[in-house]
Write a protein that holds these residues in place. Sequence first.
Motif, PDB file in Angstrom:
ATOM      1  N   VAL A  55       0.839  -1.199   0.000  1.00 41.43           N
ATOM      2  CA  VAL A  55       0.000   0.000   0.000  1.00 41.43           C
ATOM      3  C   VAL A  55       0.874   1.249   0.000  1.00 41.43           C
ATOM      4  O   VAL A  55       1.990   1.242   0.514  1.00 41.43           O
ATOM      5  CB  VAL A  55      -0.947   0.063   1.228  1.00 41.43           C
ATOM      6  N   VAL A  56       0.325   2.307  -0.583  1.00 44.99           N
ATOM      7  CA  VAL A  56       1.007   3.602  -0.520  1.00 44.99           C
ATOM      8  C   VAL A  56       0.620   4.210   0.827  1.00 44.99           C
ATOM      9  O   VAL A  56      -0.558   4.418   1.095  1.00 44.99           O
ATOM     10  CB  VAL A  56       0.573   4.502  -1.688  1.00 44.99           C
ATOM     11  N   SER A  57       1.609   4.436   1.654  1.00 45.55           N
ATOM     12  CA  SER A  57       1.343   4.884   3.023  1.00 45.55           C
ATOM     13  C   SER A  57       1.859   6.305   3.224  1.00 45.55           C
ATOM     14  O   SER A  57       2.393   6.909   2.283  1.00 45.55           O
ATOM     15  CB  SER A  57       2.027   3.906   3.976  1.00 45.55           C
ATOM     16  N   HIS A  58       1.728   6.820   4.421  1.00 47.76           N
ATOM     17  CA  HIS A  58       2.271   8.156   4.697  1.00 47.76           C
ATOM     18  C   HIS A  58       3.800   8.086   4.768  1.00 47.76           C
ATOM     19  O   HIS A  58       4.374   7.013   5.011  1.00 47.76           O
ATOM     20  CB  HIS A  58       1.705   8.700   6.005  1.00 47.76           C
ATOM     21  N   GLU A  59       4.435   9.241   4.584  1.00 47.29           N
ATOM     22  CA  GLU A  59       5.895   9.278   4.658  1.00 47.29           C
ATOM     23  C   GLU A  59       6.338   9.256   6.123  1.00 47.29           C
ATOM     24  O   GLU A  59       5.694   9.849   6.979  1.00 47.29           O
ATOM     25  CB  GLU A  59       6.410  10.555   3.985  1.00 47.29           C
ATOM     26  N   ARG A  60       7.437   8.568   6.360  1.00 53.11           N
ATOM     27  CA  ARG A  60       7.951   8.431   7.728  1.00 53.11           C
ATOM     28  C   ARG A  60       9.099   9.374   8.029  1.00 53.11           C
ATOM     29  O   ARG A  60       9.268   9.806   9.171  1.00 53.11           O
ATOM     30  CB  ARG A  60       8.496   7.005   7.935  1.00 53.11           C
ATOM     31  N   TYR A  61       9.948   9.630   7.044  1.00 56.85           N
ATOM     32  CA  TYR A  61      11.250  10.227   7.353  1.00 56.85           C
ATOM     33  C   TYR A  61      11.479  11.619   6.798  1.00 56.85           C
ATOM     34  O   TYR A  61      12.327  12.334   7.311  1.00 56.85           O
ATOM     35  CB  TYR A  61      12.366   9.297   6.863  1.00 56.85           C
ATOM     36  N   VAL A  62      10.785  11.992   5.717  1.00 62.67           N
ATOM     37  CA  VAL A  62      11.089  13.282   5.093  1.00 62.67           C
ATOM     38  C   VAL A  62      10.804  14.450   6.035  1.00 62.67           C
ATOM     39  O   VAL A  62       9.824  14.432   6.773  1.00 62.67           O
ATOM     40  CB  VAL A  62      10.282  13.513   3.785  1.00 62.67           C
ATOM     41  N   ASN A  63      11.681  15.467   5.990  1.00 60.90           N
ATOM     42  CA  ASN A  63      11.384  16.705   6.713  1.00 60.90           C
ATOM     43  C   ASN A  63      10.657  17.663   5.753  1.00 60.90           C
ATOM     44  O   ASN A  63      10.453  17.334   4.578  1.00 60.90           O
ATOM     45  CB  ASN A  63      12.651  17.319   7.327  1.00 60.90           C
ATOM     46  N   ARG A  64      10.305  18.836   6.239  1.00 59.74           N
ATOM     47  CA  ARG A  64       9.496  19.769   5.441  1.00 59.74           C
ATOM     48  C   ARG A  64      10.208  20.157   4.144  1.00 59.74           C
ATOM     49  O   ARG A  64       9.611  20.152   3.065  1.00 59.74           O
ATOM     50  CB  ARG A  64       9.133  20.988   6.298  1.00 59.74           C
ATOM     51  N   THR A  65      11.496  20.480   4.260  1.00 53.13           N
ATOM     52  CA  THR A  65      12.246  20.914   3.067  1.00 53.13           C
ATOM     53  C   THR A  65      12.263  19.804   2.020  1.00 53.13           C
ATOM     54  O   THR A  65      12.012  20.031   0.838  1.00 53.13           O
ATOM     55  CB  THR A  65      13.707  21.257   3.463  1.00 53.13           C
ATOM     56  N   GLU A  66      12.575  18.588   2.462  1.00 51.91           N
ATOM     57  CA  GLU A  66      12.633  17.450   1.531  1.00 51.91           C
ATOM     58  C   GLU A  66      11.270  17.161   0.916  1.00 51.91           C
ATOM     59  O   GLU A  66      11.155  16.881  -0.281  1.00 51.91           O
ATOM     60  CB  GLU A  66      13.143  16.201   2.269  1.00 51.91           C
ATOM     61  N   LYS A  67      10.242  17.264   1.738  1.00 48.80           N
ATOM     62  CA  LYS A  67       8.880  17.003   1.247  1.00 48.80           C
ATOM     63  C   LYS A  67       8.526  17.990   0.141  1.00 48.80           C
ATOM     64  O   LYS A  67       7.987  17.607  -0.897  1.00 48.80           O
ATOM     65  CB  LYS A  67       7.887  17.111   2.418  1.00 48.80           C
ATOM     66  N   ASN A  68       8.865  19.267   0.373  1.00 46.12           N
ATOM     67  CA  ASN A  68       8.566  20.298  -0.628  1.00 46.12           C
ATOM     68  C   ASN A  68       9.373  20.073  -1.905  1.00 46.12           C
ATOM     69  O   ASN A  68       8.851  20.207  -3.011  1.00 46.12           O
ATOM     70  CB  ASN A  68       8.849  21.690  -0.071  1.00 46.12           C
ATOM     71  N   LEU A  69      10.656  19.725  -1.740  1.00 47.70           N
ATOM     72  CA  LEU A  69      11.500  19.481  -2.914  1.00 47.70           C
ATOM     73  C   LEU A  69      10.959  18.308  -3.726  1.00 47.70           C
ATOM     74  O   LEU A  69      10.894  18.362  -4.958  1.00 47.70           O
ATOM     75  CB  LEU A  69      12.942  19.196  -2.483  1.00 47.70           C
ATOM     76  N   LEU A  70      10.568  17.260  -3.032  1.00 50.55           N
ATOM     77  CA  LEU A  70      10.029  16.079  -3.727  1.00 50.55           C
ATOM     78  C   LEU A  70       8.722  16.423  -4.438  1.00 50.55           C
ATOM     79  O   LEU A  70       8.512  16.040  -5.589  1.00 50.55           O
ATOM     80  CB  LEU A  70       9.773  14.948  -2.727  1.00 50.55           C
ATOM     81  N   ALA A  71       7.867  17.155  -3.743  1.00 46.66           N
ATOM     82  CA  ALA A  71       6.572  17.506  -4.339  1.00 46.66           C
ATOM     83  C   ALA A  71       6.774  18.343  -5.597  1.00 46.66           C
ATOM     84  O   ALA A  71       6.063  18.187  -6.595  1.00 46.66           O
ATOM     85  CB  ALA A  71       5.714  18.250  -3.319  1.00 46.66           C
ATOM     86  N   ALA A  72       7.789  19.220  -5.562  1.00 48.18           N
ATOM     87  CA  ALA A  72       8.010  20.119  -6.696  1.00 48.18           C
ATOM     88  C   ALA A  72       8.637  19.404  -7.893  1.00 48.18           C
ATOM     89  O   ALA A  72       8.439  19.813  -9.035  1.00 48.18           O
ATOM     90  CB  ALA A  72       8.908  21.276  -6.252  1.00 48.18           C
ATOM     91  N   SER A  73       9.395  18.338  -7.643  1.00 48.29           N
ATOM     92  CA  SER A  73      10.145  17.742  -8.755  1.00 48.29           C
ATOM     93  C   SER A  73       9.736  16.323  -9.132  1.00 48.29           C
ATOM     94  O   SER A  73      10.210  15.800 -10.145  1.00 48.29           O
ATOM     95  CB  SER A  73      11.647  17.779  -8.432  1.00 48.29           C
ATOM     96  N   SER A  74       8.875  15.677  -8.350  1.00 52.56           N
ATOM     97  CA  SER A  74       8.542  14.278  -8.651  1.00 52.56           C
ATOM     98  C   SER A  74       7.554  14.170  -9.805  1.00 52.56           C
ATOM     99  O   SER A  74       6.478  14.757  -9.769  1.00 52.56           O
ATOM    100  CB  SER A  74       7.941  13.595  -7.423  1.00 52.56           C
TER     101      SER A  74
END
Length: 182
Positions: A55-74
């Motif tokens: 299952v696609v679950s919630h993220e466990r480890y990303v911090n805010r900066t990483e989450k934003n970077l991933l959201a912007a480039s994935s």
Amino acid sequence: MSIPIYTFSGALAGNWRVAQMDSILGPALEPVPFLNVTSGTLTSESKTVWSLRGVVSHERYVNRTEKNLLAASSPVLGRSQDVCAALIPIKKSEAWWSLPQDERRAILEEQSQHISVGLKYVPAIARRLHHSRDLGEPFDFLTWFEFAPEHIKAFEELVTYLRTTAEWKYVVREVDLRLRRV
Ligand code: HEM
């Protein structure tokens, strides 16, 4: 709320052709010519040799900066040029799961740079992480990647790097399937 469940079935027919399948660590999966990726609860077909669910679950480890970077480039999955894919099922050791969250994060990122190095490979590589451990599956994660043929080498470089990290010392089973869209 219904959580989508993805099933990866090794089969005699399917929508991805298995180009290569290597057992990196631990028991192999039975060789198959095709892989089917389906979502939702489907009854397995007779042509299925093995099935892995996650299952696609919630993220466990990303911090805010990483989450934003991933959201912007994935990128999204299913881009027309992404005719190559990889399914890498992974199981980690009991030693990993017995660590507290902050120590697992430190190994994954501060020691292994999984996220910061991984970020260099998006948007070339599209990805989706599936969690399987709590479903009682043989692997803890089903990692899925899609990319264009010109990024095969880059993907190989990333996988080779990850396998040298402190995080991978906790990997006890890993199978690597490379696929071509049919
Ligand atoms: C394409 C670039 C990649 C990026 C941007 C990336 C990013 C991430 C991120 C952000 C997480 C943590 C999610 C969370 O917060 O819970 C994660 C987890 C994970 N990734 Fe990657 N990754 C990449 C490639 C890979 C590759 C090539 C593999 C396998 C060879 C892999 C295997 C995993 C596994 C097994 C986890 C789960 C770790 C755990 O929860 O213990 N990743 N990845």
